[in-house]
Design a protein around this motif. Structure first.
Motif, PDB file in Angstrom:
ATOM      1  N   TRP A 190      60.796  30.202 -40.305  1.00  0.00           N
ATOM      2  CA  TRP A 190      60.315  31.423 -39.637  1.00  0.00           C
ATOM      3  C   TRP A 190      59.275  32.147 -40.488  1.00  0.00           C
ATOM      4  O   TRP A 190      58.197  32.486 -40.010  1.00  0.00           O
ATOM      5  CB  TRP A 190      61.487  32.347 -39.336  1.00  0.00           C
ATOM      6  CG  TRP A 190      61.064  33.649 -38.709  1.00  0.00           C
ATOM      7  CD1 TRP A 190      60.905  34.843 -39.339  1.00  0.00           C
ATOM      8  CD2 TRP A 190      60.723  33.866 -37.342  1.00  0.00           C
ATOM      9  NE1 TRP A 190      60.495  35.801 -38.447  1.00  0.00           N
ATOM     10  CE2 TRP A 190      60.365  35.226 -37.214  1.00  0.00           C
ATOM     11  CE3 TRP A 190      60.686  33.052 -36.227  1.00  0.00           C
ATOM     12  CZ2 TRP A 190      59.986  35.783 -35.998  1.00  0.00           C
ATOM     13  CZ3 TRP A 190      60.306  33.606 -35.007  1.00  0.00           C
ATOM     14  CH2 TRP A 190      59.962  34.954 -34.907  1.00  0.00           C
ATOM     15  N   GLN A 191      59.592  32.379 -41.756  1.00  0.00           N
ATOM     16  CA  GLN A 191      58.675  33.126 -42.626  1.00  0.00           C
ATOM     17  C   GLN A 191      57.363  32.392 -42.835  1.00  0.00           C
ATOM     18  O   GLN A 191      56.290  33.012 -42.848  1.00  0.00           O
ATOM     19  CB  GLN A 191      59.348  33.437 -43.970  1.00  0.00           C
ATOM     20  CG  GLN A 191      60.502  34.419 -43.854  1.00  0.00           C
ATOM     21  CD  GLN A 191      60.101  35.742 -43.231  1.00  0.00           C
ATOM     22  OE1 GLN A 191      58.992  36.227 -43.411  1.00  0.00           O
ATOM     23  NE2 GLN A 191      61.003  36.337 -42.480  1.00  0.00           N
ATOM     24  N   ALA A 192      57.417  31.071 -43.004  1.00  0.00           N
ATOM     25  CA  ALA A 192      56.182  30.293 -43.163  1.00  0.00           C
ATOM     26  C   ALA A 192      55.307  30.418 -41.914  1.00  0.00           C
ATOM     27  O   ALA A 192      54.087  30.593 -42.012  1.00  0.00           O
ATOM     28  CB  ALA A 192      56.506  28.826 -43.452  1.00  0.00           C
ATOM     29  N   GLY A 193      55.933  30.353 -40.754  1.00  0.00           N
ATOM     30  CA  GLY A 193      55.181  30.503 -39.511  1.00  0.00           C
ATOM     31  C   GLY A 193      54.598  31.897 -39.353  1.00  0.00           C
ATOM     32  O   GLY A 193      53.465  32.055 -38.882  1.00  0.00           O
ATOM     33  N   MET A 194      55.351  32.902 -39.748  1.00  0.00           N
ATOM     34  CA  MET A 194      54.848  34.280 -39.671  1.00  0.00           C
ATOM     35  C   MET A 194      53.642  34.476 -40.596  1.00  0.00           C
ATOM     36  O   MET A 194      52.661  35.118 -40.219  1.00  0.00           O
ATOM     37  CB  MET A 194      55.960  35.278 -40.011  1.00  0.00           C
ATOM     38  CG  MET A 194      57.068  35.333 -38.973  1.00  0.00           C
ATOM     39  SD  MET A 194      56.496  35.917 -37.357  1.00  0.00           S
ATOM     40  CE  MET A 194      56.296  37.651 -37.706  1.00  0.00           C
ATOM     41  N   ARG A 195      53.724  33.914 -41.797  1.00  0.00           N
ATOM     42  CA  ARG A 195      52.581  34.022 -42.728  1.00  0.00           C
ATOM     43  C   ARG A 195      51.348  33.344 -42.144  1.00  0.00           C
ATOM     44  O   ARG A 195      50.245  33.902 -42.185  1.00  0.00           O
ATOM     45  CB  ARG A 195      52.941  33.449 -44.086  1.00  0.00           C
ATOM     46  CG  ARG A 195      53.919  34.309 -44.882  1.00  0.00           C
ATOM     47  CD  ARG A 195      54.074  33.832 -46.312  1.00  0.00           C
ATOM     48  NE  ARG A 195      54.563  32.469 -46.422  1.00  0.00           N
ATOM     49  CZ  ARG A 195      55.849  32.127 -46.474  1.00  0.00           C
ATOM     50  NH1 ARG A 195      56.796  33.064 -46.415  1.00  0.00           N
ATOM     51  NH2 ARG A 195      56.202  30.866 -46.598  1.00  0.00           N
ATOM     52  N   ARG A 196      51.525  32.153 -41.598  1.00  0.00           N
ATOM     53  CA  ARG A 196      50.387  31.455 -40.983  1.00  0.00           C
ATOM     54  C   ARG A 196      49.829  32.261 -39.808  1.00  0.00           C
ATOM     55  O   ARG A 196      48.611  32.352 -39.628  1.00  0.00           O
ATOM     56  CB  ARG A 196      50.793  30.061 -40.528  1.00  0.00           C
ATOM     57  CG  ARG A 196      50.909  29.066 -41.663  1.00  0.00           C
ATOM     58  CD  ARG A 196      51.035  27.622 -41.166  1.00  0.00           C
ATOM     59  NE  ARG A 196      52.192  27.385 -40.321  1.00  0.00           N
ATOM     60  CZ  ARG A 196      53.412  27.067 -40.755  1.00  0.00           C
ATOM     61  NH1 ARG A 196      53.641  26.935 -42.042  1.00  0.00           N
ATOM     62  NH2 ARG A 196      54.396  26.863 -39.896  1.00  0.00           N
ATOM     63  N   ALA A 197      50.712  32.846 -39.012  1.00  0.00           N
ATOM     64  CA  ALA A 197      50.259  33.635 -37.861  1.00  0.00           C
ATOM     65  C   ALA A 197      49.438  34.840 -38.308  1.00  0.00           C
ATOM     66  O   ALA A 197      48.403  35.157 -37.709  1.00  0.00           O
ATOM     67  CB  ALA A 197      51.462  34.085 -37.030  1.00  0.00           C
ATOM     68  N   VAL A 198      49.873  35.520 -39.361  1.00  0.00           N
ATOM     69  CA  VAL A 198      49.119  36.669 -39.866  1.00  0.00           C
ATOM     70  C   VAL A 198      47.728  36.225 -40.313  1.00  0.00           C
ATOM     71  O   VAL A 198      46.728  36.877 -40.012  1.00  0.00           O
ATOM     72  CB  VAL A 198      49.882  37.376 -41.015  1.00  0.00           C
ATOM     73  CG1 VAL A 198      48.988  38.376 -41.735  1.00  0.00           C
ATOM     74  CG2 VAL A 198      51.121  38.065 -40.468  1.00  0.00           C
ATOM     75  N   VAL A 199      47.653  35.097 -41.007  1.00  0.00           N
ATOM     76  CA  VAL A 199      46.357  34.596 -41.472  1.00  0.00           C
ATOM     77  C   VAL A 199      45.450  34.260 -40.286  1.00  0.00           C
ATOM     78  O   VAL A 199      44.293  34.694 -40.225  1.00  0.00           O
ATOM     79  CB  VAL A 199      46.540  33.374 -42.394  1.00  0.00           C
ATOM     80  CG1 VAL A 199      45.214  32.681 -42.666  1.00  0.00           C
ATOM     81  CG2 VAL A 199      47.210  33.790 -43.701  1.00  0.00           C
ATOM     82  N   VAL A 200      45.979  33.516 -39.329  1.00  0.00           N
ATOM     83  CA  VAL A 200      45.172  33.098 -38.179  1.00  0.00           C
ATOM     84  C   VAL A 200      44.688  34.304 -37.374  1.00  0.00           C
ATOM     85  O   VAL A 200      43.510  34.408 -37.024  1.00  0.00           O
ATOM     86  CB  VAL A 200      45.966  32.117 -37.285  1.00  0.00           C
ATOM     87  CG1 VAL A 200      45.275  31.898 -35.944  1.00  0.00           C
ATOM     88  CG2 VAL A 200      46.143  30.796 -38.006  1.00  0.00           C
ATOM     89  N   TRP A 201      45.589  35.248 -37.091  1.00  0.00           N
ATOM     90  CA  TRP A 201      45.191  36.402 -36.295  1.00  0.00           C
ATOM     91  C   TRP A 201      44.237  37.315 -37.055  1.00  0.00           C
ATOM     92  O   TRP A 201      43.367  37.949 -36.458  1.00  0.00           O
ATOM     93  CB  TRP A 201      46.410  37.183 -35.797  1.00  0.00           C
ATOM     94  CG  TRP A 201      46.987  36.528 -34.584  1.00  0.00           C
ATOM     95  CD1 TRP A 201      48.175  35.868 -34.508  1.00  0.00           C
ATOM     96  CD2 TRP A 201      46.388  36.413 -33.301  1.00  0.00           C
ATOM     97  NE1 TRP A 201      48.348  35.357 -33.246  1.00  0.00           N
ATOM     98  CE2 TRP A 201      47.261  35.675 -32.473  1.00  0.00           C
ATOM     99  CE3 TRP A 201      45.192  36.856 -32.762  1.00  0.00           C
ATOM    100  CZ2 TRP A 201      46.984  35.386 -31.145  1.00  0.00           C
ATOM    101  CZ3 TRP A 201      44.922  36.566 -31.429  1.00  0.00           C
ATOM    102  CH2 TRP A 201      45.809  35.846 -30.646  1.00  0.00           C
TER     103      TRP A 201
END
Length: 136
Positions: free
Chosen positions: A41-52
């Protein structure tokens, strides 16, 4: 980074943001059980913040030359600079993407010299009512 695709974005109290994330996660785990694992979950959230953040920067930065509201309306609305700077502030602490974090930190330093804007305010529903305001 609340409601990353919305023009009407403001900040949320931390406890409300946490509860919203928990409620969303509880629902999405039924479709994607691997998201129950905190590390996933946390890895995906970090990637999402970067992408957005990259997406918002590419879309919004050219229109911040002359700052203006994110959308034309009579309701309170943040400016492009407020939203973009807030996104950069959130993204500047993302772990696991050092080059990205350094780039965002540099953007923040550069715009601090040029952009004289207030911090992104809270959603009006979570803002205290001033004594000179009448309840709606």
């Amino acid at each position: 980074m609340p409601f990353s695709t919305c023009w009407c974005v403001f900040t949320l109290p931390a406890e409300i943001a946490q509860k919203a994330e928990e409620a969303f996660r509880a629902e999405v785990v039924s479709a994607y059980p691997s998201l129950a694992d905190d590390s996933v979950w946390q890895a995906g959230m970090r990637r999402a913040v970067v992408v957005w953040t990259v997406n918002a920067t590419v879309r919004s930065l050219p229109r911040t030359v002359e700052d203006g509201p994110m959308h034309r309306t009579r309701r309170p609305v943040a400016t492009r600079r407020q939203v973009l700077r807030h996104r950069w502030q959130v993204a500047s602490t993302v772990e696991g993407f050092p080059a990205f974090a350094q780039t965002v930190q540099r953007l923040l330093r550069e715009v601090a010299r040029e952009w004289d804007v207030a911090p992104l305010p809270r959603y009006p529903a979570f803002s205290p009512v001033r004594a000179d305001q009448e309840p709606a």
